[in-house]
Enzyme design. Structure first.
Site, PDB file in Angstrom:
ATOM      1  N   SER A  27      37.648  54.123  43.525  1.00 58.15           N
ATOM      2  CA  SER A  27      37.226  54.716  42.353  1.00 58.15           C
ATOM      3  C   SER A  27      36.374  53.433  41.672  1.00 58.15           C
ATOM      4  O   SER A  27      35.773  53.625  40.785  1.00 58.15           O
ATOM      5  CB  SER A  27      38.157  55.457  41.326  1.00 58.15           C
ATOM      6  OG  SER A  27      39.429  54.555  41.406  1.00 58.15           O
ATOM      7  N   HIS A  48      43.400  45.775  31.009  1.00 66.25           N
ATOM      8  CA  HIS A  48      43.505  46.308  32.425  1.00 66.25           C
ATOM      9  C   HIS A  48      44.104  45.417  33.351  1.00 66.25           C
ATOM     10  O   HIS A  48      45.162  45.187  33.524  1.00 66.25           O
ATOM     11  CB  HIS A  48      42.036  46.707  32.702  1.00 66.25           C
ATOM     12  CG  HIS A  48      41.837  47.470  33.999  1.00 66.25           C
ATOM     13  ND1 HIS A  48      40.603  48.143  34.593  1.00 66.25           N
ATOM     14  CD2 HIS A  48      42.584  47.763  35.284  1.00 66.25           C
ATOM     15  CE1 HIS A  48      40.633  48.388  35.647  1.00 66.25           C
ATOM     16  NE2 HIS A  48      41.923  48.037  36.114  1.00 66.25           N
ATOM     17  N   TYR A  86      37.875  17.500  49.961  1.00 67.95           N
ATOM     18  CA  TYR A  86      38.981  18.133  50.356  1.00 67.95           C
ATOM     19  C   TYR A  86      38.935  18.620  51.563  1.00 67.95           C
ATOM     20  O   TYR A  86      37.966  19.552  52.013  1.00 67.95           O
ATOM     21  CB  TYR A  86      39.449  18.956  49.305  1.00 67.95           C
ATOM     22  CG  TYR A  86      40.895  19.533  49.476  1.00 67.95           C
ATOM     23  CD1 TYR A  86      42.119  18.907  49.055  1.00 67.95           C
ATOM     24  CD2 TYR A  86      40.961  20.863  50.079  1.00 67.95           C
ATOM     25  CE1 TYR A  86      43.214  19.583  49.444  1.00 67.95           C
ATOM     26  CE2 TYR A  86      42.118  21.084  50.527  1.00 67.95           C
ATOM     27  CZ  TYR A  86      43.429  20.585  50.237  1.00 67.95           C
ATOM     28  OH  TYR A  86      44.769  20.828  50.255  1.00 67.95           O
ATOM     29  N   HIS A 108      40.283  43.491  43.660  1.00 71.37           N
ATOM     30  CA  HIS A 108      40.890  43.861  42.264  1.00 71.37           C
ATOM     31  C   HIS A 108      42.301  44.208  42.558  1.00 71.37           C
ATOM     32  O   HIS A 108      42.740  45.025  43.291  1.00 71.37           O
ATOM     33  CB  HIS A 108      40.073  45.183  41.685  1.00 71.37           C
ATOM     34  CG  HIS A 108      40.647  45.642  40.528  1.00 71.37           C
ATOM     35  ND1 HIS A 108      41.054  45.073  39.480  1.00 71.37           N
ATOM     36  CD2 HIS A 108      40.991  46.995  40.289  1.00 71.37           C
ATOM     37  CE1 HIS A 108      41.481  45.895  38.590  1.00 71.37           C
ATOM     38  NE2 HIS A 108      41.609  47.146  39.213  1.00 71.37           N
ATOM     39  N   HIS A 141      46.381  44.890  40.269  1.00 68.39           N
ATOM     40  CA  HIS A 141      47.299  44.707  38.872  1.00 68.39           C
ATOM     41  C   HIS A 141      48.502  43.935  39.234  1.00 68.39           C
ATOM     42  O   HIS A 141      49.617  44.190  38.545  1.00 68.39           O
ATOM     43  CB  HIS A 141      47.741  46.247  38.655  1.00 68.39           C
ATOM     44  CG  HIS A 141      46.332  47.193  38.302  1.00 68.39           C
ATOM     45  ND1 HIS A 141      46.710  48.269  37.548  1.00 68.39           N
ATOM     46  CD2 HIS A 141      45.083  46.824  38.297  1.00 68.39           C
ATOM     47  CE1 HIS A 141      45.626  48.876  37.191  1.00 68.39           C
ATOM     48  NE2 HIS A 141      44.467  48.144  37.918  1.00 68.39           N
ATOM     49  N   ASP A 146      42.162  23.438  40.579  1.00 71.48           N
ATOM     50  CA  ASP A 146      41.459  23.303  41.986  1.00 71.48           C
ATOM     51  C   ASP A 146      40.770  24.483  42.320  1.00 71.48           C
ATOM     52  O   ASP A 146      39.872  24.614  43.219  1.00 71.48           O
ATOM     53  CB  ASP A 146      42.784  23.475  42.865  1.00 71.48           C
ATOM     54  CG  ASP A 146      43.425  22.086  43.229  1.00 71.48           C
ATOM     55  OD1 ASP A 146      42.582  21.128  42.821  1.00 71.48           O
ATOM     56  OD2 ASP A 146      44.242  21.778  43.544  1.00 71.48           O
ATOM     57  N   SER A 154      39.433  55.570  48.965  1.00 72.46           N
ATOM     58  CA  SER A 154      40.538  55.881  47.775  1.00 72.46           C
ATOM     59  C   SER A 154      41.426  56.700  48.031  1.00 72.46           C
ATOM     60  O   SER A 154      41.368  57.779  49.014  1.00 72.46           O
ATOM     61  CB  SER A 154      39.516  56.949  46.750  1.00 72.46           C
ATOM     62  OG  SER A 154      40.519  57.150  45.647  1.00 72.46           O
TER      63      SER A 154
HETATM   64 ZN   LIG Z   1      42.705  48.530  38.173  1.00 77.64          ZN
END
Ligand SMILES: [Zn+2]
Length: 230
Positions: free
Chosen positions: A75, A169, A227, A95, A97, A120, A45
């Site tokens: 976190s 989010h 592919y 993850h 943003h 795809d 973090s």
């Molecule tokens: Zn987030």
């Protein structure tokens, strides 16, 4: 040190999110799992990316307890842990943003499969979760975020839907490895951007037919994939 190779892979996956422009400030994290050892490796973090090393990665068990590492884990660790426990086929989680995918999450709208670029990678729309409840937000929020993703997939194959938008989010993506999860975060951002442009050109554009979607998805995934090189 435990899981040295996985530490390097997870570091590289995190750095690739930054290179691809998917991370603003420190809003982003990637992890990987060594299933045979029951160990998860995740970004620490709040450590600046420029200074981060493989030794800084945090190793936890499948309960999210730290097994090795001096730093605090990301976190969002509990979200990653939930996804690893519920989706046995995945080996990495990412993850971000990233701008366009996050805009869809904020709008609370799933991303329709408008074309073969999308098909795809996703065998259908990119889903969006429901809102977390007041209790979930006040309680173990990060684990509840994972639960919301799992509920939204409702028993579907996570490899058919390698990412979900968490409402209000941002996206969580996954893949066979940490690197594949990070790559999916990049592809989802492109899919989200294309869908936004599609709707700006034609506000009532329709999803492609199921047959065309499956043709593209199944060329790349599953037992009949053709592919790439053998
Ligand atoms: Zn987030």
């Amino acid at each position: 040190m435990l899981v040295e190779k996985l530490r390097s892979e997870v570091l590289e996956a995190n750095l690739s999110l930054v290179r691809e422009g998917l991370v603003v400030d420190t809003f982003g994290n990637a992890s990987g799992i060594a299933r045979d050892q029951g160990l998860i490796v995740i970004k620490p973090s709040g450590v600046p990316y420029a200074e981060m090393t493989a030794a800084d990665m945090v190793v936890t068990d499948l309960e999210g307890r730290i097994v090795e590492g001096k730093l605090r884990p990301s976190s969002d660790l509990a979200t990653h842990v939930t996804l690893y426990r519920e989706f046995n086929s995945i080996g990495g989680v990412a993850h971000t943003h990233s701008r366009h995918a996050t805009a869809w999450a904020q709008a609370g709208r799933e991303i329709p499969c408008f074309g073969t670029t999308h098909a795809d990678y996703f065998r259908g729309p990119v889903p969006v979760t429901g809102w977390l409840t007041e209790e979930e937000i006040a309680g173990d929020y990060e684990a509840a975020t994972g639960d919301a993703i799992v509920r939204r997939l409702a028993g579907g194959d996570p490899m058919d839907t390698p990412g979900v938008l968490v409402r209000g989010h941002a996206p969580f993506c996954w893949g066979r490895t940490a690197g594949a999860a990070a790559r999916m975060a990049m592809l989802l951002e492109e899919i989200a951007r294309l869908a936004w442009l599609t709707l700006s050109i034609h506000g009532s554009a329709e999803a492609i037919p199921d047959e065309l979607r499956d043709k593209h998805f199944l060329r790349k995934h599953g037992p009949g994939a053709t592919y790439g090189q053998k």
